[in-house]
Design an enzyme around this catalytic site. Structure first.
Site, PDB file in Angstrom:
ATOM      1  N   LYS A 104      47.779  45.885  28.516  1.00 45.13           N
ATOM      2  CA  LYS A 104      47.581  44.396  28.507  1.00 45.13           C
ATOM      3  C   LYS A 104      48.847  43.573  28.957  1.00 45.13           C
ATOM      4  CE  LYS A 104      45.810  40.102  27.628  1.00 45.13           C
ATOM      5  NZ  LYS A 104      46.865  39.210  27.222  1.00 45.13           N
ATOM      6  N   GLU A 138      49.119  39.238  36.663  1.00 43.92           N
ATOM      7  CA  GLU A 138      48.606  38.017  36.686  1.00 43.92           C
ATOM      8  C   GLU A 138      49.920  37.050  37.144  1.00 43.92           C
ATOM      9  OE1 GLU A 138      46.537  36.924  33.102  1.00 43.92           O
ATOM     10  OE2 GLU A 138      47.563  34.725  33.173  1.00 43.92           O
ATOM     11  N   TYR A 139      51.158  37.304  36.898  1.00 41.22           N
ATOM     12  CA  TYR A 139      52.241  36.394  36.912  1.00 41.22           C
ATOM     13  C   TYR A 139      52.341  36.572  38.681  1.00 41.22           C
ATOM     14  CZ  TYR A 139      54.493  35.260  32.637  1.00 41.22           C
ATOM     15  OH  TYR A 139      54.951  34.736  31.481  1.00 41.22           O
ATOM     16  N   SER A 171      42.051  40.008  26.961  1.00 40.40           N
ATOM     17  CA  SER A 171      42.324  39.000  27.973  1.00 40.40           C
ATOM     18  C   SER A 171      41.046  38.187  28.474  1.00 40.40           C
ATOM     19  CB  SER A 171      42.634  39.767  29.398  1.00 40.40           C
ATOM     20  OG  SER A 171      42.848  38.995  30.407  1.00 40.40           O
ATOM     21  N   HIS A 207      49.098  43.863  32.661  1.00 35.13           N
ATOM     22  CA  HIS A 207      47.975  43.039  33.313  1.00 35.13           C
ATOM     23  C   HIS A 207      48.484  41.690  33.359  1.00 35.13           C
ATOM     24  CE1 HIS A 207      45.041  39.860  31.983  1.00 35.13           C
ATOM     25  NE2 HIS A 207      44.125  40.590  32.756  1.00 35.13           N
ATOM     26  N   ASN A 208      49.288  41.128  32.167  1.00 32.53           N
ATOM     27  CA  ASN A 208      49.813  39.941  32.437  1.00 32.53           C
ATOM     28  C   ASN A 208      50.910  39.969  33.505  1.00 32.53           C
ATOM     29  OD1 ASN A 208      48.160  39.540  30.089  1.00 32.53           O
ATOM     30  ND2 ASN A 208      49.585  38.311  29.123  1.00 32.53           N
TER      31      ASN A 208
HETATM   32  P1  NBP Z   1      48.134  31.301  17.788  1.00 29.87           P
HETATM   33  O1  NBP Z   1      48.830  32.089  18.490  1.00 29.87           O
HETATM   34  O2  NBP Z   1      48.449  29.664  17.842  1.00 29.87           O
HETATM   35  O3  NBP Z   1      48.186  31.602  16.240  1.00 29.87           O
HETATM   36  C1  NBP Z   1      47.694  30.691  15.171  1.00 29.87           C
HETATM   37  C2  NBP Z   1      47.090  31.574  14.189  1.00 29.87           C
HETATM   38  O4  NBP Z   1      48.068  32.271  13.480  1.00 29.87           O
HETATM   39  C3  NBP Z   1      46.607  30.701  13.149  1.00 29.87           C
HETATM   40  O5  NBP Z   1      45.313  31.268  12.636  1.00 29.87           O
HETATM   41  C4  NBP Z   1      47.629  30.442  12.095  1.00 29.87           C
HETATM   42  O6  NBP Z   1      47.178  30.321  10.689  1.00 29.87           O
HETATM   43  C5  NBP Z   1      48.013  32.187  12.116  1.00 29.87           C
HETATM   44  N1  NBP Z   1      49.224  32.198  11.283  1.00 29.87           N
HETATM   45  C6  NBP Z   1      50.584  31.864  11.653  1.00 29.87           C
HETATM   46 BR1  NBP Z   1      51.109  31.106  13.102  1.00 29.87          BR
HETATM   47  N2  NBP Z   1      51.394  32.482  10.808  1.00 29.87           N
HETATM   48  C7  NBP Z   1      50.768  32.857   9.958  1.00 29.87           C
HETATM   49  C8  NBP Z   1      51.143  34.022   8.803  1.00 29.87           C
HETATM   50  N3  NBP Z   1      52.678  33.905   8.547  1.00 29.87           N
HETATM   51  N4  NBP Z   1      50.296  34.307   8.050  1.00 29.87           N
HETATM   52  C9  NBP Z   1      49.054  34.109   8.274  1.00 29.87           C
HETATM   53  N5  NBP Z   1      48.561  33.600   9.487  1.00 29.87           N
HETATM   54  C10 NBP Z   1      49.481  33.036  10.273  1.00 29.87           C
HETATM   55  O7  NBP Z   1      46.675  31.319  17.940  1.00 29.87           O
HETATM   56  P2  NBP Z   1      45.832  31.843  19.463  1.00 29.87           P
HETATM   57  O8  NBP Z   1      46.196  31.005  20.499  1.00 29.87           O
HETATM   58  O9  NBP Z   1      44.300  31.943  18.921  1.00 29.87           O
HETATM   59  O10 NBP Z   1      46.329  33.097  19.478  1.00 29.87           O
HETATM   60  C11 NBP Z   1      45.998  34.319  18.603  1.00 29.87           C
HETATM   61  C12 NBP Z   1      46.552  35.755  19.361  1.00 29.87           C
HETATM   62  O11 NBP Z   1      45.842  35.956  20.439  1.00 29.87           O
HETATM   63  C13 NBP Z   1      48.060  35.463  19.708  1.00 29.87           C
HETATM   64  O12 NBP Z   1      48.627  36.633  19.606  1.00 29.87           O
HETATM   65  C14 NBP Z   1      48.167  35.067  21.438  1.00 29.87           C
HETATM   66  O13 NBP Z   1      49.248  35.581  21.766  1.00 29.87           O
HETATM   67  C15 NBP Z   1      46.857  36.137  21.674  1.00 29.87           C
HETATM   68  N6  NBP Z   1      46.201  35.667  22.736  1.00 29.87           N
HETATM   69  C16 NBP Z   1      45.920  34.431  22.983  1.00 29.87           C
HETATM   70  C17 NBP Z   1      45.378  33.919  24.210  1.00 29.87           C
HETATM   71  C18 NBP Z   1      45.240  32.621  24.563  1.00 29.87           C
HETATM   72  O14 NBP Z   1      44.619  32.378  25.720  1.00 29.87           O
HETATM   73  N7  NBP Z   1      45.542  31.552  23.870  1.00 29.87           N
HETATM   74  C19 NBP Z   1      44.706  34.736  24.971  1.00 29.87           C
HETATM   75  C20 NBP Z   1      44.991  36.356  24.699  1.00 29.87           C
HETATM   76  C21 NBP Z   1      45.541  36.591  23.497  1.00 29.87           C
HETATM   77  P3  NBP Z   1      47.241  28.711  10.173  1.00 29.87           P
HETATM   78  O15 NBP Z   1      45.887  28.195  10.654  1.00 29.87           O
HETATM   79  O16 NBP Z   1      47.096  29.001   8.573  1.00 29.87           O
HETATM   80  O17 NBP Z   1      48.291  28.080  10.684  1.00 29.87           O
END
Ligand code: NBP
Length: 476
Positions: free
Chosen positions: A182, A189-190, A128, A185-186
């Site tokens: 988690k 947050e809502y 988080s 937790h979310n």
């Molecule tokens: P994203 O959720 O936008 O995912 C993008 C990543 O997934 C890229 O590295 C992409 O590779 C890879 N990917 C995908 Br899409 N399909 C794939 C596949 N078939 N094989 C291999 N790689 C693949 O990224 P993020 O926002 O950094 O979030 C990452 C995780 O963390 C998610 O599960 C998200 O829910 C969680 N999270 C996010 C936050 C936040 O604030 N953003 C907070 C807490 C948790 P590529 O570069 O080759 O397309």
């Protein structure tokens, strides 16, 4: 092999988490499906620590010391399964696969089971704090085996946020316990954000304050019991002026709240567990309602009259009432969330320590707040407590705020300003404390039309009345 840990998936979260790990002196192997993200990380931040970049998954796996610890930070759902499927044939018994994405906990249960059968550890890790937290110290909720935590714990605790010298990272329990917590937790947050939004609406629509004035109110509130990241951030957002129009920023943002799904998951699971998380549910439905723009437009045409609420005779007193209502409602929302954690833990035999959750949410995450210290203390005093609401500190907060809470909800109803989270939290509180609930009538009706039986207040046993016959009662 020289990396102590590996991370694949270098979008915003993965990249920042990798930098955080490297900055803490751990040699980290990095990989991304699209190589450009990996090379960009090394080009821009390679000097922040010891990175080992690989283009292929094979080279990536080979660059990590055994038993390997590999964090997957990709989009939740199918992409996570795709990465696991590609990784598993390259791994050796005892290796640890960590999913740091926002997985649904039932996916984590399934994946843990499948990898265990292959002699691998699978860890579901809730992270988080968004991008900023990932880089500078998130709150980390780890689910997995003791062996896995023994290896991962020191690295994760070193990169987590810290409050009073305690890292905001804990081994929550086995398999999906971390992702479950988690999720809740979310959900909390809502609820927290909905309560803040309702407060803002009341201060603006009923008390007639301008956004900048409301920002000042929130800054003052942030000096007391309500002190928290979200209250502080609300003041920042309300103070912001749009550069293009010169209007308050909040007035140029479309009033449609989106959701990625964790609130909905929380409510769906709460229904399965039978835990009334009314605050989280109303917050989730309020986002849905905001998105029904066609229905809203149709309703505005037909129901165009605003009810005339009684004019406020003391604006300052009302603002203070809203503060008390917000705090009381927030206590209810958190108490409900902690009930769900306890119920989920019981259902799955996870042995989650709720006090430890309050402890690791004090820093790094979006719901970090002063009052989590009070929750931590409540569980320290009474680990098996029935509800947070009745512990001395919170009972006092709710009791002291109750009159203000009722005035606020009544005023909102009179003025036609919807406060679903305030109202439902108050209804929940009243439902809990009421001597008699109309559930008795519901049971009687159920027995009448469905012979579902009922219990009596004066005798043990289960009874049925012959409603269609002579109205005699039989014990069943
Ligand atoms: P994203 O959720 O936008 O995912 C993008 C990543 O997934 C890229 O590295 C992409 O590779 C890879 N990917 C995908 Br899409 N399909 C794939 C596949 N078939 N094989 C291999 N790689 C693949 O990224 P993020 O926002 O950094 O979030 C990452 C995780 O963390 C998610 O599960 C998200 O829910 C969680 N999270 C996010 C936050 C936040 O604030 N953003 C907070 C807490 C948790 P590529 O570069 O080759 O397309």
């Amino acid at each position: 092999a020289r990396a102590t840990i590996g991370l694949t998936g270098l979008a915003v979260m993965g990249r920042n988490l990798a930098r955080n790990i490297a900055r803490h002196g751990h040699t980290i192997a990095v990989h991304n499906r699209t190589t450009a993200k990996m090379t960009a990380l090394l080009d821009e931040f390679g000097d922040e620590g010891d990175f080992v970049g690989s283009e292929s998954l094979e080279d990536f796996v080979a660059s990590i010391q055994q038993p390997r610890a590999i964090v997957i930070m990709v989009k939740a759902g199918e992409p996570t399964d795709a990465v696991i499927d590609a990784l598993v044939p390259l791994l050796d018994e005892g290796d640890i696969v960590v999913d740091g994405g926002n997985a649904h906990f039932t996916d984590t249960l399934r994946r843990e089971q499948a990898l265990k059968e292959k002699g691998l550890h699978f860890v579901g890790m809730g992270v988080s704090g968004g991008e900023e937290g990932a880089l500078n110290g998130p709150s980390i909720m780890v689910g997995g085996s003791d062996d896995a935590y023994e290896k991962l714990g020191p690295i994760l605790e070193s990169i987590a946020a810290e409050v009073d010298g305690t890292p905001c990272c804990a081994h929550v329990g086995p398999d999906a316990a971390g992702h479950f917590v988690k999720m809740v937790h979310n959900g909390i947050e809502y609820a927290d954000m909905q309560l803040i939004a309702e407060s803002y609406d009341l201060l603006r629509s009923v008390a007639g304050l301008e956004p900048a004035e409301i920002a000042q109110v929130f800054r003052e509130w942030n000096d007391g019991d309500l002190e928290s990241f979200l209250i502080e951030t609300t003041a920042v957002v309300l103070d912001h002026t749009d550069a293009i129009t010169g209007k308050p920023f909040v007035d140029v943002v479309k009033d449609v709240a989106e959701q990625k799904g964790t609130g909905r998951w929380t409510v769906q699971n709460a229904l399965d567990l039978g835990v009334p998380v009314t605050g989280i549910a109303e917050a989730t439905f309020a986002r849905s309602l905001s998105g029904h723009t066609e229905q809203r437009a149709a309703a505005r045409k037909v129901f165009d009259t605003e009810p005339e609420g009684a004019p406020l005779d003391d604006r300052d007193a009302f603002v203070d009432d809203v503060r008390a209502a917000l705090y009381a409602s927030k206590v209810v929302a958190y108490a409900q969330g902690f009930d769900q954690i306890a119920a989920g833990s019981d259902e799955h035999g996870w042995g989650v320590d709720p006090g430890a959750m309050a402890t690791i949410w004090r820093g790094g995450c979006i719901i970090r707040a002063q009052f989590l210290d009070r929750i931590k203390e409540a569980y320290a005093d009474e680990p098996d407590l029935t509800t947070l609401l009745t512990t001395p500190y919170f009972a006092n907060a709710v009791t002291e705020g109750a009159d203000a809470w009722r005035r606020v909800v009544a005023t909102a109803v009179g003025a036609g300003v919807p406060t679903p989270a305030f109202s439902s939290s108050l209804a929940y509180f009243d439902g809990l404390r009421r001597e008699h609930l109309p559930a008795a009538l519901i049971q009687a009706l159920r027995d009448n039309f469905g012979a579902h039986t009922y219990a009596r207040v004066d005798r043990d046993g289960t009874f049925h009345t012959a409603w269609a016959g002579d109205l005699s009662e039989v014990e069943s």
